[in-house]
Design an enzyme around this catalytic site. Structure first.
Site, PDB file in Angstrom:
ATOM      1  N   LYS A   1       3.269  76.869 -23.419  1.00 50.59           N
ATOM      2  CA  LYS A   1       2.048  76.089 -23.669  1.00 50.59           C
ATOM      3  C   LYS A   1       1.553  76.274 -25.115  1.00 50.59           C
ATOM      4  O   LYS A   1       0.979  75.356 -25.697  1.00 50.59           O
ATOM      5  CB  LYS A   1       0.964  76.487 -22.664  1.00 50.59           C
ATOM      6  CG  LYS A   1       1.309  76.179 -21.209  1.00 50.59           C
ATOM      7  CD  LYS A   1       1.529  74.699 -20.978  1.00 50.59           C
ATOM      8  CE  LYS A   1       1.673  74.356 -19.497  1.00 50.59           C
ATOM      9  NZ  LYS A   1       1.896  72.918 -19.266  1.00 50.59           N
TER      10      LYS A   1
ATOM     11  N   TYR B   1       5.309  81.113 -19.492  1.00 50.74           N
ATOM     12  CA  TYR B   1       4.379  79.972 -19.384  1.00 50.74           C
ATOM     13  C   TYR B   1       3.466  79.893 -20.617  1.00 50.74           C
ATOM     14  O   TYR B   1       3.302  78.820 -21.209  1.00 50.74           O
ATOM     15  CB  TYR B   1       3.559  80.151 -18.108  1.00 50.74           C
ATOM     16  CG  TYR B   1       2.555  79.057 -17.813  1.00 50.74           C
ATOM     17  CD1 TYR B   1       2.957  77.865 -17.226  1.00 50.74           C
ATOM     18  CD2 TYR B   1       1.207  79.232 -18.098  1.00 50.74           C
ATOM     19  CE1 TYR B   1       2.026  76.865 -16.937  1.00 50.74           C
ATOM     20  CE2 TYR B   1       0.276  78.248 -17.816  1.00 50.74           C
ATOM     21  CZ  TYR B   1       0.694  77.065 -17.228  1.00 50.74           C
ATOM     22  OH  TYR B   1      -0.233  76.088 -16.946  1.00 50.74           O
TER      23      TYR B   1
HETATM   24  P1  NAP Z   1       1.044  71.330  -9.627  1.00 50.24           P
HETATM   25  O1  NAP Z   1      -0.040  71.093  -8.645  1.00 50.24           O
HETATM   26  O2  NAP Z   1       1.970  72.479  -9.430  1.00 50.24           O
HETATM   27  O3  NAP Z   1       1.893  69.975  -9.778  1.00 50.24           O
HETATM   28  C1  NAP Z   1       2.971  69.950 -10.655  1.00 50.24           C
HETATM   29  C2  NAP Z   1       3.486  68.532 -10.777  1.00 50.24           C
HETATM   30  O4  NAP Z   1       4.642  68.552 -11.629  1.00 50.24           O
HETATM   31  C3  NAP Z   1       3.917  67.954  -9.456  1.00 50.24           C
HETATM   32  O5  NAP Z   1       3.658  66.571  -9.430  1.00 50.24           O
HETATM   33  C4  NAP Z   1       5.415  68.221  -9.452  1.00 50.24           C
HETATM   34  O6  NAP Z   1       6.020  67.245  -8.632  1.00 50.24           O
HETATM   35  C5  NAP Z   1       5.762  68.031 -10.910  1.00 50.24           C
HETATM   36  N1  NAP Z   1       6.954  68.759 -11.323  1.00 50.24           N
HETATM   37  C6  NAP Z   1       7.159  70.099 -11.310  1.00 50.24           C
HETATM   38  N2  NAP Z   1       8.379  70.392 -11.732  1.00 50.24           N
HETATM   39  C7  NAP Z   1       8.980  69.219 -12.047  1.00 50.24           C
HETATM   40  C8  NAP Z   1      10.257  68.861 -12.535  1.00 50.24           C
HETATM   41  N3  NAP Z   1      11.207  69.782 -12.782  1.00 50.24           N
HETATM   42  N4  NAP Z   1      10.546  67.566 -12.723  1.00 50.24           N
HETATM   43  C9  NAP Z   1       9.620  66.617 -12.445  1.00 50.24           C
HETATM   44  N5  NAP Z   1       8.388  66.886 -11.991  1.00 50.24           N
HETATM   45  C10 NAP Z   1       8.073  68.174 -11.784  1.00 50.24           C
HETATM   46  O7  NAP Z   1       0.453  71.513 -11.098  1.00 50.24           O
HETATM   47  P2  NAP Z   1      -1.003  71.152 -11.671  1.00 50.24           P
HETATM   48  O8  NAP Z   1      -1.897  72.282 -11.365  1.00 50.24           O
HETATM   49  O9  NAP Z   1      -1.389  69.784 -11.260  1.00 50.24           O
HETATM   50  O10 NAP Z   1      -0.699  71.240 -13.241  1.00 50.24           O
HETATM   51  C11 NAP Z   1      -0.428  70.089 -14.017  1.00 50.24           C
HETATM   52  C12 NAP Z   1      -0.322  70.533 -15.474  1.00 50.24           C
HETATM   53  O11 NAP Z   1      -1.526  71.188 -15.885  1.00 50.24           O
HETATM   54  C13 NAP Z   1       0.812  71.533 -15.725  1.00 50.24           C
HETATM   55  O12 NAP Z   1       1.409  71.275 -16.968  1.00 50.24           O
HETATM   56  C14 NAP Z   1       0.092  72.867 -15.754  1.00 50.24           C
HETATM   57  O13 NAP Z   1       0.787  73.828 -16.507  1.00 50.24           O
HETATM   58  C15 NAP Z   1      -1.227  72.470 -16.388  1.00 50.24           C
HETATM   59  N6  NAP Z   1      -2.305  73.416 -16.076  1.00 50.24           N
HETATM   60  C16 NAP Z   1      -2.764  73.558 -14.801  1.00 50.24           C
HETATM   61  C17 NAP Z   1      -3.798  74.470 -14.550  1.00 50.24           C
HETATM   62  C18 NAP Z   1      -4.375  74.670 -13.192  1.00 50.24           C
HETATM   63  O14 NAP Z   1      -5.301  75.494 -13.066  1.00 50.24           O
HETATM   64  N7  NAP Z   1      -3.941  73.972 -12.150  1.00 50.24           N
HETATM   65  C19 NAP Z   1      -4.326  75.231 -15.601  1.00 50.24           C
HETATM   66  C20 NAP Z   1      -3.821  75.061 -16.891  1.00 50.24           C
HETATM   67  C21 NAP Z   1      -2.808  74.142 -17.108  1.00 50.24           C
HETATM   68  P3  NAP Z   1       7.327  67.452  -7.734  1.00 50.24           P
HETATM   69  O15 NAP Z   1       7.228  68.801  -7.092  1.00 50.24           O
HETATM   70  O16 NAP Z   1       7.290  66.296  -6.796  1.00 50.24           O
HETATM   71  O17 NAP Z   1       8.461  67.353  -8.711  1.00 50.24           O
END
Ligand code: NAP
Length: 259
Positions: A171, A167
């Site tokens: 990133k 990961y």
């Molecule tokens: P999340 O709650 O796990 O949601 C992930 C989203 O991506 C969902 O809408 C999921 O939808 C979609 N997704 C996953 N795999 C996919 C695939 N193969 N094809 C199409 N869609 C896919 O994640 P989040 O926390 O909102 O994170 C969003 C972004 O922010 C990510 O890039 C993550 O790395 C980054 N980020 C998050 C955090 C945090 O603390 N939450 C911190 C740093 C960075 P479906 O399951 O419906 O496909």
């Protein structure tokens, strides 16, 4: 498979007069908040994820608050399908102004025990799909001499994080990709930036458990985990016409955790 279900779709193939944005991972979490905010700001939003039900729910929220959105079911692991989706949106809407590469996955484990499969799977969705999506978006953006690309990074991509070799690598690589696109595309008024969240309350961080979250909070200067809306606000600014002189940057939105 790409399955489009419009809420307030543009009719036929005629161009629409508002800015068009694609948001990946829009079915929940940070992507949902970004989609709602962009729609609130007057953009027509194409919601992308694997879950039709999740996308429909977000599209209905946007519709209820007077915005316009459509849904496209697509698994980003199928990079050819994602490229075709981006091209279809640009053709159908007559424009593509904003691409938010938000979808991301984790497959955590210590490096010495991490399988090739888990390394490749994370790099494929978090990095290769972003490259392929950007490449497909550049043509319509170059034609329009306008574009906003925002890639979702992470503080793990800046600092590294034990248990996240795949990961963190994905990133970190997004930063190199984004700075390169900023340099290649600046002459066409296309900007490309990274928003790097800290700990945000979504399904992705739910796995950490309440106790670990409580332990993290004292080390965050703003004394709370972030909300998806905190990230959406930064993305919406980078997507706006006002952000035209801002490119190749990494905007860290982490409550001060890494300052
Ligand atoms: P999340 O709650 O796990 O949601 C992930 C989203 O991506 C969902 O809408 C999921 O939808 C979609 N997704 C996953 N795999 C996919 C695939 N193969 N094809 C199409 N869609 C896919 O994640 P989040 O926390 O909102 O994170 C969003 C972004 O922010 C990510 O890039 C993550 O790395 C980054 N980020 C998050 C955090 C945090 O603390 N939450 C911190 C740093 C960075 P479906 O399951 O419906 O496909």
């Amino acid at each position: 498979m790409i399955c489009m279900r419009g809420v307030h779709p543009p009719s036929g193939t005629s161009a629409i007069d508002k800015r068009v944005a694609i948001v990946t991972g829009a079915s929940r979490g940070i992507g949902r908040a970004i989609a709602l905010k962009l729609a609130q700001d007057g953009k027509h939003v194409m919601l992308v994820a694997r879950s039709q039900a999740g996308l429909d729910a977000v599209a209905a929220e946007i519709s209820a608050s007077g915005g316009s959105a459509e849904c496209s079911v697509c698994d980003l692991a199928d990079t050819a399908a994602f490229a075709a989706l981006v091209e279809n949106v640009a053709e159908k809407c007559g424009r593509l102004d904003i691409l938010v590469n938000n979808a991301g996955i984790t497959k955590d484990g210590l490096a010495m025990r991490m399988s090739d499969e888990d390394f490749d799977a994370v790099l494929h969705v978090n990095l290769k799909s972003v490259f392929v999506g950007c490449r497909a978006a550049l043509r319509p953006m170059m034609r329009a001499r306008f574009g906003r690309i925002i890639n979702l990074g992470s503080i793990s991509g800046i600092n590294g994080n034990a248990g996240q070799a795949n990961y963190s690598a994905s990133k970190a690589a997004l930063i190199g990709l984004s700075k390169t696109l900023a340099k290649e595309m600046g002459g066409k008024s296309i900007t490309c930036n990274v928003v790097a969240p800290g700990f945000i309350e979504t399904d992705m961080t739910e796995a950490l458990g309440a106790q670990i979250k409580e332990q993290i909070i004292p080390s965050i200067p703003l004394r709370r985990l972030g909300k998806p809306e905190d990230i959406a606000a930064a993305v919406a600014f980078l997507a706006s016409d006002d952000a035209g002189y801002l490119t190749g940057q990494v905007i860290v939105v982490d409550g001060g955790l890494s300052c």
